[in-house]
Design a protein around this motif. Structure first.
Motif, PDB file in Angstrom:
ATOM      1  N   SER A 195       0.825  -1.216   0.000  1.00 56.54           N
ATOM      2  CA  SER A 195       0.000   0.000   0.000  1.00 56.54           C
ATOM      3  C   SER A 195       0.850   1.253   0.000  1.00 56.54           C
ATOM      4  O   SER A 195       0.620   2.163  -0.807  1.00 56.54           O
ATOM      5  N   ASP A 213      -1.202 -16.768  -0.795  1.00 58.85           N
ATOM      6  CA  ASP A 213      -2.224 -17.778  -1.076  1.00 58.85           C
ATOM      7  C   ASP A 213      -3.224 -17.308  -2.137  1.00 58.85           C
ATOM      8  O   ASP A 213      -4.286 -17.887  -2.316  1.00 58.85           O
ATOM      9  N   TYR A 223      -1.721 -11.697  -7.633  1.00 62.37           N
ATOM     10  CA  TYR A 223      -1.271 -10.955  -6.450  1.00 62.37           C
ATOM     11  C   TYR A 223      -0.115 -10.053  -6.852  1.00 62.37           C
ATOM     12  O   TYR A 223       1.041 -10.270  -6.483  1.00 62.37           O
TER      13      TYR A 223
HETATM   14  C1  LIG Z   1       1.863 -14.592   5.830  1.00 63.45           C
HETATM   15  C2  LIG Z   1       0.920 -13.745   5.078  1.00 63.45           C
HETATM   16  C3  LIG Z   1       0.530 -14.107   3.802  1.00 63.45           C
HETATM   17  C4  LIG Z   1      -0.329 -13.296   3.071  1.00 63.45           C
HETATM   18  N1  LIG Z   1      -0.707 -13.701   1.847  1.00 63.45           N
HETATM   19  C5  LIG Z   1      -1.557 -12.920   1.127  1.00 63.45           C
HETATM   20  C6  LIG Z   1      -1.985 -13.298  -0.178  1.00 63.45           C
HETATM   21  O1  LIG Z   1      -1.630 -14.312  -0.699  1.00 63.45           O
HETATM   22  N2  LIG Z   1      -2.867 -12.502  -0.826  1.00 63.45           N
HETATM   23  C7  LIG Z   1      -3.317 -11.366  -0.284  1.00 63.45           C
HETATM   24  O2  LIG Z   1      -4.114 -10.685  -0.902  1.00 63.45           O
HETATM   25  N3  LIG Z   1      -2.917 -10.964   0.935  1.00 63.45           N
HETATM   26  C8  LIG Z   1      -2.052 -11.711   1.642  1.00 63.45           C
HETATM   27  N4  LIG Z   1      -1.666 -11.314   2.892  1.00 63.45           N
HETATM   28  C9  LIG Z   1      -2.105 -10.016   3.396  1.00 63.45           C
HETATM   29  C10 LIG Z   1      -1.002  -8.968   3.184  1.00 63.45           C
HETATM   30  O3  LIG Z   1      -0.811  -8.365   4.415  1.00 63.45           O
HETATM   31  C11 LIG Z   1      -1.389  -7.983   2.093  1.00 63.45           C
HETATM   32  O4  LIG Z   1      -1.562  -8.671   0.887  1.00 63.45           O
HETATM   33  C12 LIG Z   1      -0.384  -6.877   1.795  1.00 63.45           C
HETATM   34  O5  LIG Z   1       0.911  -7.331   1.826  1.00 63.45           O
HETATM   35  C13 LIG Z   1      -0.585  -5.743   2.742  1.00 63.45           C
HETATM   36  O6  LIG Z   1       0.186  -4.659   2.343  1.00 63.45           O
HETATM   37  P1  LIG Z   1       0.120  -3.301   3.143  1.00 63.45           P
HETATM   38  O7  LIG Z   1       1.153  -2.435   2.574  1.00 63.45           O
HETATM   39  O8  LIG Z   1      -1.239  -2.796   3.187  1.00 63.45           O
HETATM   40  O9  LIG Z   1       0.477  -3.696   4.639  1.00 63.45           O
HETATM   41  P2  LIG Z   1       1.762  -4.403   5.200  1.00 63.45           P
HETATM   42  O10 LIG Z   1       2.421  -5.187   4.162  1.00 63.45           O
HETATM   43  O11 LIG Z   1       1.362  -5.100   6.433  1.00 63.45           O
HETATM   44  O12 LIG Z   1       2.706  -3.198   5.546  1.00 63.45           O
HETATM   45  C14 LIG Z   1       2.444  -2.340   6.619  1.00 63.45           C
HETATM   46  C15 LIG Z   1       3.739  -1.743   7.078  1.00 63.45           C
HETATM   47  O13 LIG Z   1       3.416  -0.699   7.997  1.00 63.45           O
HETATM   48  C16 LIG Z   1       4.396  -0.675   8.986  1.00 63.45           C
HETATM   49  N5  LIG Z   1       3.838  -0.040  10.170  1.00 63.45           N
HETATM   50  C17 LIG Z   1       2.702  -0.334  10.818  1.00 63.45           C
HETATM   51  N6  LIG Z   1       2.522   0.506  11.843  1.00 63.45           N
HETATM   52  C18 LIG Z   1       3.582   1.341  11.836  1.00 63.45           C
HETATM   53  C19 LIG Z   1       3.962   2.451  12.641  1.00 63.45           C
HETATM   54  N7  LIG Z   1       3.198   2.867  13.655  1.00 63.45           N
HETATM   55  N8  LIG Z   1       5.108   3.088  12.353  1.00 63.45           N
HETATM   56  C20 LIG Z   1       5.875   2.683  11.310  1.00 63.45           C
HETATM   57  N9  LIG Z   1       5.558   1.653  10.525  1.00 63.45           N
HETATM   58  C21 LIG Z   1       4.417   1.013  10.781  1.00 63.45           C
HETATM   59  C22 LIG Z   1       4.752  -2.122   9.215  1.00 63.45           C
HETATM   60  O14 LIG Z   1       6.042  -2.249   9.732  1.00 63.45           O
HETATM   61  C23 LIG Z   1       4.627  -2.694   7.816  1.00 63.45           C
HETATM   62  O15 LIG Z   1       5.871  -2.771   7.211  1.00 63.45           O
HETATM   63  C24 LIG Z   1      -0.806 -12.106   3.643  1.00 63.45           C
HETATM   64  C25 LIG Z   1      -0.436 -11.757   4.934  1.00 63.45           C
HETATM   65  C26 LIG Z   1       0.410 -12.559   5.645  1.00 63.45           C
HETATM   66  C27 LIG Z   1       0.788 -12.144   7.034  1.00 63.45           C
END
Ligand SMILES: Cc1cc2nc3c(=O)[nH]c(=O)nc-3n(C[C@H](O)[C@H](O)[C@H](O)COP(=O)(O)OP(=O)(O)OC[C@H]3O[C@@H](n4cnc5c(N)ncnc54)[C@H](O)[C@@H]3O)c2cc1C
Length: 865
Positions: A21, A60, A66
C-alpha cells in the motif's frame, strides 16, 4: 539517530508503511506533485513480506493475480517463478518496484510513527516518530497493513522459556536451523499450516499445539498457471479489469449452483475440481449458497473432512484435525503443501489443546493439563490483531482530543473503510469496512490508493484543503457493512475477522463482505454524487452533500438485480390473466418455506359463493387448540391466491405458534370494490364462529395481511368493530395499502425500480375501484374512523411506494388511541419482506411479526424455525 538535516519537517502528506500500500501511495502522491514522507519501522520495503520470513511463507492468491497492475512495463519486466511465490520472491518483487520507481529516497526505514495529532487551527497533522522527530503534514495516510500487528500469545508463562523463541511474524533474517532439535509450534492458522511441514523436515521432534483446527486445501503449487498467463498475454487490460470488477479481486465466473439443490454427482464434481485447482477463490465458490446456507456449507465442509481423514493415518489425530466448530470459510481457510501428511511422520505429534490445555510455558518447555514437554525451541504462529491493531496502536488523535482508540472502543467506525469522522484528512488504506482481507489485496490496495489520490486531486482542483466524512454517511456505511455480514454465516465464527482472537477486542465483523466489485461501485458512486457523505472545506468554499450511499439490504439489492436481468414485462402492461400467470410461474421457482405441522385446504361460505382457504397448524407441542390468525394475501386485489403467499403463511404459523387460516377472496377486475373487503369480513366472521372446529381457541383471533391483503384485513377490523363483533385481538398489516391518493413522498422516492411501482399501483386501483369509490374507508381505511380498532402491528418498508401510507396509518391509529407497534423494514422493498428463504435479511422482520402475533395471544408458543 536523527533524520538527515536536509530532510524538511513539513510535507503535504505523510504515509505510514512501505508495503504494497505505502509504496503505491507514495508513487501516486508523487505523481500529483505532492511532497511526501513515508515511515516504516521495518528496515526495508515489503511490509508483510519484510517481516514474515518463516520457512514456507507464501502468498495464497496466485502470484499472477497478487501483483500490481498500475505499471504495464513493470508487469512485462517481472516474471513470477511459481503459482504461489515464496516470501523472498515477493520481497524481491517489492524491492524491484521500489527501485524501478526510485521510491526509497522518500522512505525513512526503521522508524516507527508513535503518535499523530490533528491541529484544528492550522489544519495540519503533527506526526511524532520513535526517533523523536516531529513532522507536520496536511494529509496523514495509514498504510499500516491489516495483518501487521502480531498478537502476543495469551498463554501463562510466555517469558519463562529458556530455549529459543520464534514468532512467524518476526522471523530472524538469517534464518533458523532446527536440525536435531525438539521443536514446539503453537498455532495452526495460515502461518502455522505453512511452517509446520518445513520445520518437520529438520526437527528431530515436532509437537504441534492446536487450539482450533482449520480447513486447509492443497495449494498444488508449481509453475504459474498457464491458462492465466495466456489470458494475461492475450489481453492484460481485460484481465485486470475483470479482476477489479470481480467479487474477490480475481477473475472468476460466479456460479449459480446451489449446494442444497445440486445432485450428489454435481456436488462431488464441483468440489473435486476446486480441490484439484488448489485456489481459495475456487474452494469458497463451490456453491453459490455455501456461505449463506448452513446445509450447503456442511456439504463442502464434510468433503474436506473426508479428505483429511483419508490423508491422516491415525484416526484420532485425523479427527482432531477436522474442523467442526465453524462453518467452512468463516475463518480464513488455508492453502498448504503437505500439511496433513506431516502428521503421518513418526516424529510429529499433534496435541489437541481442547482436550489437553496448556497450563503454562515453563523454563524447559510446555506443561499441559496432562503432560510436561521439553523443547529446544518454541515457535509461535499465533496470528495478528487484525485490521485495527496497527491503526489503534499508532495513537492517532483527531479533533477535540478524541483518539482513534477511544472512538473505536466498541468497534471500528469508518466511511468506506477509508476515513472516519472527527479525523480530518486522515486516510486508511484497506481499513476496516473495506474488502481488504476478504479479497486479493493487491487489487483492493490499488483501488484504495487510486481513490485517495483522486480525492486529493479533486480537492486541489476545487481549492479545498480539508475532508472528513459526516456522521450520517459513516453510520450508514457501518450499518451496510454489518448488514452484508449478517446475511452470511461469517459472524457465527470466533474468527479474527470478528476480532475474536484478541481478548477484550469488541466482536464486530471487520471487513466488507459485499464484494470487491460492489465496493468499488460504492466508492465510485460516492464520487459521482459529489463526494456524497464528505464534508470538504478550504479557500474554495465549504461543501457537503450529505447522505447514505447504500441503505438497501444487500440480498434485496441482489434479488432486484436478478429480476431486472430477467427482463420481464412490467405487470401493468399485461392483462390480469397474463399477470397472474407470470406471478404463478415465478412463485413455482421459489423455496417452499418452513415445514409446519399440518396444512389442509377447505372452503368458507362467502357472501357470493365459496371462498377457498388453507389452514396451517404449527408442529410440535403444545397439543390442543391454538390462537387463530386469518391471513389475506397480497396482489393488489387482482393477483395472488393461496399459493402465492404459502411460504409466508408457513413462516407466520411457525413463528407465531398460531393456526393460520389463509383466505382467498374475490379478485378484480372480474369483481370490483367492495367485494374483496366484504369477503374478508365474512371470512373473519366464519373463522370466529368455527374456531373450535378449526383447532382454534375461541375468542383468540387476529387478522393479518400483506399489501392489498393488509388493506382488506384492516377494513375487516373496521367492519367488525362497527358490527359489534367478532372480537379481534390484533391486526398485523405488512406494507398495507392504507390510502388511495398516491401522493405521499414515498411514491416519489420509490415509485420506480422496486417491483411495486407507481404505475403498477395505479393499474391495481383502476382494476379494483372506481375513482368515486376510492375515498370510501373500505377502500382507503386511513380515511375511516380508527377508534376502537384492535392493537396493531404495522410493517413499513424503506423502498416501498406504500411506506408513507403505512407510517400515516400507524400515526393515525395511535392518535385514535389504538396501541401500535411500528416495525420499519430497514432496507427492504414492498415484496422483499415476504420472500421467505430467499431474502435472508427479511427474517428478523418476520421474527418481529411473529413476536407481535404472540403478544396478541398470551398463550401462544412458537414451533421454532
Ligand atoms: C503470511 C501472510 C501471507 C499473506 N498472503 C496474502 C496473499 O496471498 N494474498 C493477499 O491478498 N494478501 C495476503 N496477505 C495479506 C497482506 O498483508 C497484504 O496482501 C499486503 O501485503 C498488505 O500490504 P500493506 O502495505 O497494506 O500492509 P503491510 O504489508 O502489512 O505493511 C504495513 C507496514 O506498515 C508498517 N507499520 C505499521 N505501523 C507502523 C507504525 N506505527 N510506524 C511505522 N511503521 C508502521 C509495518 O512495519 C509494515 O511494514 C498475507 C499476509 C500474511 C501475514
Amino acid at each position: 539517530m536523527n533524520k538527515p538535516a536536509s530532510v524538511p519537517d513539513q510535507f503535504d502528506a505523510v504515509v505510514v508503511g512501505a508495503g504494497f500500500s505505502g509504496l503505491y501511495m507514495l508513487y501516486r502522491l508523487r505523481q500529483l506533485g505532492l511532497s511526501v514522507r513515508v515511515f516504516d519501522s521495518a528496515g526495508d520495503v515489503g511490509g508483510t513480506w519484510y517481516w514474515n520470513r518463516y520457512p514456507g511463507a507464501r502468498c495464497d492468491i496466485a502470484t499472477p493475480d497478487y501483483t500490481y497492475s498500475f505499471d504495464p512495463e513493470l508487469e512485462k519486466e517481472w516474471t513470477w517463478s511459481e503459482k504461489y511465490a515464496t516470501q523472498p520472491e515477493i520481497l524481491d518483487y517489492l524491492r524491484f518496484v521500489a527501485d524501478r520507481h526510485g521510491l526509497r529516497p522518500d522512505i525513512e526505514f526503521s522508524t516507527a510513527v508513535t503518535s499523530a495529532r490533528w491541529d484544528e487551527q492550522e489544519k495540519r497533522w503533527t506526526i511524532t516518530t520513535g526517533r523523536g522527530e516531529e513532522i507536520r503534514c496536511r494529509y496523514y495516510i495509514m498504510a499500516t497493513g491489516c495483518l501487521s500487528m502480531p498478537k502476543s500469545p495469551d498463554i501463562e508463562g510466555v517469558g519463562r522459556f529458556a530455549g529459543q523463541v520464534y514468532f512467524t511474524s518476526r522471523w530472524p533474517h538469517e534464518g533458523v536451523d532446527f536440525t536435531g532439535q525438539r521443536v514446539a509450534v503453537i498455532g495452526t492458522g495460515s502461518s502455522g499450516v505453512q511452517v509446520i511441514p518445513l520445520i518437520a523436515r529438520q526437527a528431530s521432534q515436532l509437537t504441534v499445539f492446536q487450539r482450533t483446527p482449520n480447513f486447509s486445501i492443497p495449494a498444488h503449487n508449481g509453475p504459474a498457471p498457464a491458462d492465466r498467463l495466456k489470458q494475461l498475454d492475450e489481453d492484460r487490460d481485460g484481465y485486470r479489469h475483470a479482476a477489479r470488477w470481480s467479487r474477490l479481486g480475481v477473475p472468476n465466473e460466479p456460479t449459480d449452483v446451489l449446494g442444497v439443490t445440486a445432485s450428489e454427482a454435481v456436488r462431488r464434481e464441483r468440489f473435486e475440481a476446486a480441490w484439484e485447482q488448489g485456489e481459495l477463490v475456487g474452494i469458497v465458490s463451490v456453491f453459490a449458497d455455501q456461505l449463506l446456507n448452513p446445509a450447503s456449507n456442511d456439504i463442502v465442509a464434510e468433503m474436506i473432512r473426508e479428505k483429511i481423514r483419508s490423508i491422516v493415518k491415525d484416526p484420532e489425530t485425523a479427527e482432531a484435525l477436522c474442523p467442526k466448530d465453524h462453518y467452512f470459510g468463516t475463518k480464513r481457510p488455508c492453502l498448504d503443501t503437505g500439511y496433513f501428511d506431516t502428521y503421518n511422520l513418526p516424529h510429529v505429534r499433534l496435541v489437541d489443546l481442547r482436550k489437553q490445555p496448556i497450563v503454562s510455558i515453563t523454563e524447559d518447555g510446555i506443561e499441559t493439563a496432562d503432560e510436561s514437554f521439553g523443547f529446544d525451541a518454541i515457535v509461535y504462529a499465533t496470528g495478528f490483531d487484525a485490521m485495527t491493531g496497527a491503526l489503534v496502536a499508532a495513537d492517532v488523535t483527531g479533533r477535540d482530543g478524541l483518539s482513534l482508540k477511544e472512538k473505536w472502543a466498541a468497534g471500528p467506525s469508518t466511511y468506506l473503510g477509508l476515513m472516519t469522522a472527527g479525523f480530518p484528512n486522515f486516510f486508511m488504506l484497506t481499513g476496516p469496512g473495506s474488502p481488504s482481507v476478504l479479497s486479493n489485496m493487491a487489487v483492493s490496495i490499488e483501488q484504495h490508493v487510486d481513490w485517495v489520490a483522486g480525492c486529493l486531486e479533486h480537492m486541489r482542483e476545487e481549492g479545498l484543503d480539508t475532508i472528513e466524512p459526516t456522521e450520517l454517511a459513516e453510520s450508514g456505511w457501518n450499518q451496510h457493512v454489518q448488514d452484508c455480514a449478517a446475511i452470511t454465516l461469517m459472524p457465527t465464527a470466533n474468527s479474527w475477522y470478528m476480532g475474536a482472537n484478541v481478548p477484550g477486542k469488541p466482536r464486530v465483523f471487520l471487513p466488507y463482505i459485499g464484494g470487491v466489485d460492489a465496493y468499488r461501485q460504492a466508492c465510485d458512486d460516492v464520487v459521482g454524487q459529489g463526494y456524497l457523505g464528505f464534508r470538504m472545506a478550504g479557500p474554495g468554499g465549504a461543501r457537503c452533500q450529505d447522505g447514505v450511499i447504500r441503505s438497501m439490504q444487500p440480498d434485496v439489492a441482489m434479488v432486484l438485480d436478478l429480476i431486472a436481468a430477467l427482463g420481464l414485462p412490467p405487470m401493468e402492461t399485461l392483462s390480469a390473466d397474463d399477470a397472474r400467470a407470470l406471478m404463478a410461474a415465478t412463485a413455482a421457482t421459489r423455496p417452499p418455506g418452513p415445514e409446519v405441522g399440518e396444512v389442509t385446504d377447505g372452503v368458507i361460505p362467502g357472501p357470493a359463493g365459496d371462498l377457498p382457504y388453507r389452514l396451517y397448524r404449527p408442529a410440535g407441542p403444545p397439543e390442543g387448540p391454538r390462537p387463530l390468525v386469518v391471513y389475506f394475501h397480497g396482489g393488489g386485489w387482482v393477483l395472488g391466491n393461496l399459493d402465492s403467499d404459502d411460504p409466508l403463511c408457513r413462516d407466520l404459523c411457525a413463528r407465531s405458534g398460531a393456526v393460520v387460516v389463509s383466505v382467498n377472496y374475490r379478485h378484480a377486475p372480474e369483481v370490483r370494490f367492495p367485494a374483496a373487503a366484504l369477503d374478508a369480513f365474512a371470512a373473519v366472521q366464519w373463522v370466529d364462529a368455527n374456531a373450535i372446529e378449526l383447532g382454534g381457541i375461541p375468542g383468540q383471533l387476529a387478522v393479518a395481511g400483506w399489501s392489498a391483503g393488509a388493506n382488506v384485513a384492516t377494513v375487516a377490523c373496521q367492519l367488525a368493530r362497527d358490527a359489534g363483533g367478532p372480537h379481534i385481538s390484533g391486526q398485523v398489516l405488512i406494507c398495507p395499502v392504507a390510502d388511495s391518493d398516491m401522493t405521499r413522498l414515498s411514491y416519489q422516492e420509490n415509485g420506480d425500480g422496486y417491483i411495486l411501482t407507481t404505475a403498477l399501483m395505479r393499474w391495481f386501483w383502476d382494476h379494483y375501484a372506481d375513482p368515486a369509490d376510492r375515498g370510501d374507508p373500505r377502500a382507503a381505511p386511513l380515511r375511516g374512523d380508527l377508534r376502537g380498532l384492535p392493537p396493531t402491528c404495522i410493517v413499513a418498508a424503506d423502498f416501498d411506494p406504500l411506506r408513507d401510507e403505512g407510517v400515516a396509518y400507524a400515526r393515525a391509529l395511535e392518535a385514535a388511541g389504538v396501541p401500535v407497534r411500528f416495525d420499519r423494514a430497514r432496507g427492504h422493498t414492498h415484496t422483499s419482506v415476504t420472500m421467505v428463504d430467499v431474502i435472508i435479511s427479511g427474517a428478523p422482520v418476520r421474527a418481529g411479526i411473529g413476536e407481535a402475533l404472540r403478544d396478541f395471544f398470551p398463550s401462544a408458543e412458537p414451533q421454532g424455525i
